[in-house]
Design an enzyme around this catalytic site. Structure first.
Site, short mmCIF file in Angstrom:
data_model
loop_
_atom_site.label_atom_id
_atom_site.label_comp_id
_atom_site.label_asym_id
_atom_site.label_seq_id
_atom_site.Cartn_x
_atom_site.Cartn_y
_atom_site.Cartn_z
N GLU A 45 0.87 -1.17 0.00
CA GLU A 45 0.00 0.00 0.00
C GLU A 45 0.91 1.22 0.00
OE1 GLU A 45 -2.77 2.17 3.32
OE2 GLU A 45 -2.74 -0.01 3.35
N ASP A 58 -3.42 10.63 8.72
CA ASP A 58 -2.15 10.05 9.08
C ASP A 58 -1.61 10.54 10.43
OD1 ASP A 58 -2.10 8.72 6.61
OD2 ASP A 58 -1.37 10.53 5.63
#
Length: 261
Positions: free
Chosen positions: A50, A61
């Protein structure tokens, strides 16, 4: 069309283990090293890669990944470098290569053009964290045309109606996310993810993979008791940052040792 991603998960299951999905940002610490790092992950047990093109506003994130993506942007990463990197990686590994991208860059590039270039580069599909299936008509059409996998996110807060829609629209797997929390809350996060996977299965999800800040082999094993795959990002990015490819390889090997069932 057969999903390459689903096939990789099924192949892991046939070997008596859950799938290991490793995330790395593209362009960190530089483009070539990020290509070598992805290959290193595949060579050390990742079933699916990924890859995250850096984005200026990465809402999902954590700090370690944000710092890496900011460094990649500062180093001059451009959107088209995504396809260069995917091609270079796909030429060297057999595992499916997914791109995890925020939606705005895809829209700006052109949905069909993005899909065509990803396919031509040997990519397997997209993970799209900030777009829901009802807003993704153009992408669903492009992925059906190209055979690319489309992986949407499900959260514990999702209604049954929304989960039904996510399962119906996703191919490859459903990305099962639990609200991020500090390490001490891991037991609760695990319970939330476990409950969510069982709801997804009730809606017909064949493959559900979990990413909830998993960072140890023991956590990988725990998640794979109920999920089809474990997704690890931060621990791998930290290893690459602190110890280069060698540290990344040993961290990947340690984490994948937790996949046996």
């Amino acid at each position: 069309m057969t999903s390459r991603v689903a096939a990789a998960i099924d192949a892991a299951h046939a070997e008596g283990r859950g799938a290991f999905i490793g995330y790395l940002p593209l362009g960190f610490p530089d483009l070539q090293t990020s290509i070598d790092a992805a290959v290193t992950l595949a060579d050390n047990g990742a079933d699916i890669l990924e890859l995250g093109p850096p984005y200026s506003d990465p809402v999902m994130d954590g700090t370690v990944i944000q710092e890496a993506t900011q460094a990649a942007l500062a180093g001059g990463f451009r959107l088209r470098d995504t396809f260069t990197a995917v091609r270079a990686i796909a030429d060297r590994v057999d595992v499916p290569v997914l791109v995890m991208t925020y939606w705005n860059p895809v829209l700006q590039y052109g949905v069909d053009r993005y899909a065509d270039e990803l396919l031509a580069a040997g990519g397997a599909g997209l993970i799209t964290p900030d777009i829901t299936p009802d807003a993704a008509t153009e992408w669903i059409a492009a992925s059906e045309r190209t055979g690319l996998d489309r992986i949407f996110l499900a959260a514990p807060t999702s209604t049954d109606e929304r989960l039904e829609m996510i399962v119906g629209a996703s191919t490859g797997f459903v990305y099962t996310v639990s609200t991020m929390g500090i390490t001490g809350e891991r037991a609760e996060l695990d319970a939330a993810a476990r409950g969510l996977v069982s709801r997804l299965r009730a809606h017909g999800a064949e493959h559900a993979c979990v990413g909830i800040g998993i960072s140890t082999p023991v956590q990988v094993t725990g998640v794979l008791e109920y999920a089809d795959g474990a997704i690890v990002g931060t621990a791998l990015v930290r290893a690459l940052r602190d110890g280069g490819l060698e540290e990344l390889a040993s961290t990947a090997r340690a984490l994948t040792s937790g996949t046996a069932r």
